[in-house]
Enzyme design. Structure first.
Site: not given
Ligand code: NAD
Length: 253
Positions: A148
């Site tokens: 990651y």
């Molecule tokens: P989440 O899991 O709530 O949402 C991610 C979404 O992406 C989900 O709806 C999932 O179905 C979709 N997804 C996953 N793999 C996929 C694929 N191969 N093709 C299409 N869609 C796909 O997570 P989130 O927290 O909303 O994360 C969104 C972004 O933010 C990500 O890139 C994550 O790494 C980043 N992020 C999140 C956090 C956190 O604390 N939640 C922190 C830093 C970065």
């Protein structure tokens, strides 16, 4: 003025919040997500949006989704390469090659496919904004999360380089770097990191709070506030930046 917004991973979490917030200010929204049930729910909540099931790692599926967006709108003003997955947690010597590859595929290659399309349409338009969702993990090291973290650092390189390639054509490229965001995803990450490191979930959670100068987690709306700012006229000179929305991460361990 109403903008055309494309969001990958847009059916839940940060992506869904971005979709709701852009739609609420009158923008047109197209989202894709690999979770068909979440896409159906998002479509129900936002009947005017284009909402499709597509996996960002599948070039044919992305070409089809993005092709339909282009046919409907003629282009896009903001493209959020947001889809991501936490990948496996564990010591590198125990990590499975396929799990490593799957994590890099979604977080990094998925963003490549999305940005490639965005670059093509925005260069032609002579304008546009690409927003890549990296993470504070893209600015720090995090033991037991190598795939990651490597992917999220890779997205910083993608952002910086695309900002150089596309800037002369009038296209801005920035990364969002959320800290720990309240929600289901961090609940899953905390459980995974606790299991991998032998700590309790409460200890892992407290570590994230203590590691931020503002001593708090952030919300998806905090991240959306920054995205909306970057997409507004006030953000028109900002490119090549990694915008941390994290209460200032001092340390992640
Ligand atoms: P989440 O899991 O709530 O949402 C991610 C979404 O992406 C989900 O709806 C999932 O179905 C979709 N997804 C996953 N793999 C996929 C694929 N191969 N093709 C299409 N869609 C796909 O997570 P989130 O927290 O909303 O994360 C969104 C972004 O933010 C990500 O890139 C994550 O790494 C980043 N992020 C999140 C956090 C956190 O604390 N939640 C922190 C830093 C970065």
């Amino acid at each position: 003025m109403s903008q055309r917004i494309v969001i990958t991973g847009g059916a839940s979490g940060i992506g869904l919040t971005l979709a709701r917030r852009f739609a609420a200010r009158g923008d047109r929204v197209a989202l894709c997500d690999s979770d068909a049930a979440a896409v159906a729910a998002a479509q129900k909540a936002m009947p005017d949006a284009i909402a499709e099931t597509a996996d960002v790692t599948d070039p044919a599926a992305m070409d089809a989704f993005l092709g339909r967006v282009e046919a409907a709108w003629g282009g896009a003003d903001v493209v959020c390469a947001n889809a991501g997955t936490g990948g496996p947690a564990g010591r590198i010597e125990d990590l499975d090659h396929d799990a490593w590859r799957a994590c890099l595929d979604v977080n990094l290659t998925g963003a490549f496919l999305t940005c490639r399309w965005a670059a093509r349409v925005m260069r032609r338009q002579g304008a546009g904004l690409i927003l890549v969702t990296s993470s504070t993990s893209g600015l720090h090291g995090v033991p037991h999360r190598t795939p990651y973290v490597a992917a999220k650092w890779g997205l910083v390189g993608l952002t910086k380089t695309l900002a150089m390639e596309l800037g002369p054509a009038g296209v801005r490229v920035n990364a969002l770097a959320p800290g720990a965001v309240e929600g289901d995803r961090m609940d899953r990450v905390v459980a995974m990191e606790a299991a991998a490191s032998g700590r309790t979930e409460a200890e892992v959670r407290a570590q994230y709070v203590e590691g931020a100068s503002l001593r708090s987690w952030v919300t998806a709306d905090d991240v959306a506030d920054t995205a909306l700012f970057l997409a507004s006229p006030a953000g028109h000179r900002i490119s090549g930046q990694v915008m941390a929305v994290d209460g200032h991460t001092e340390r992640m361990v």
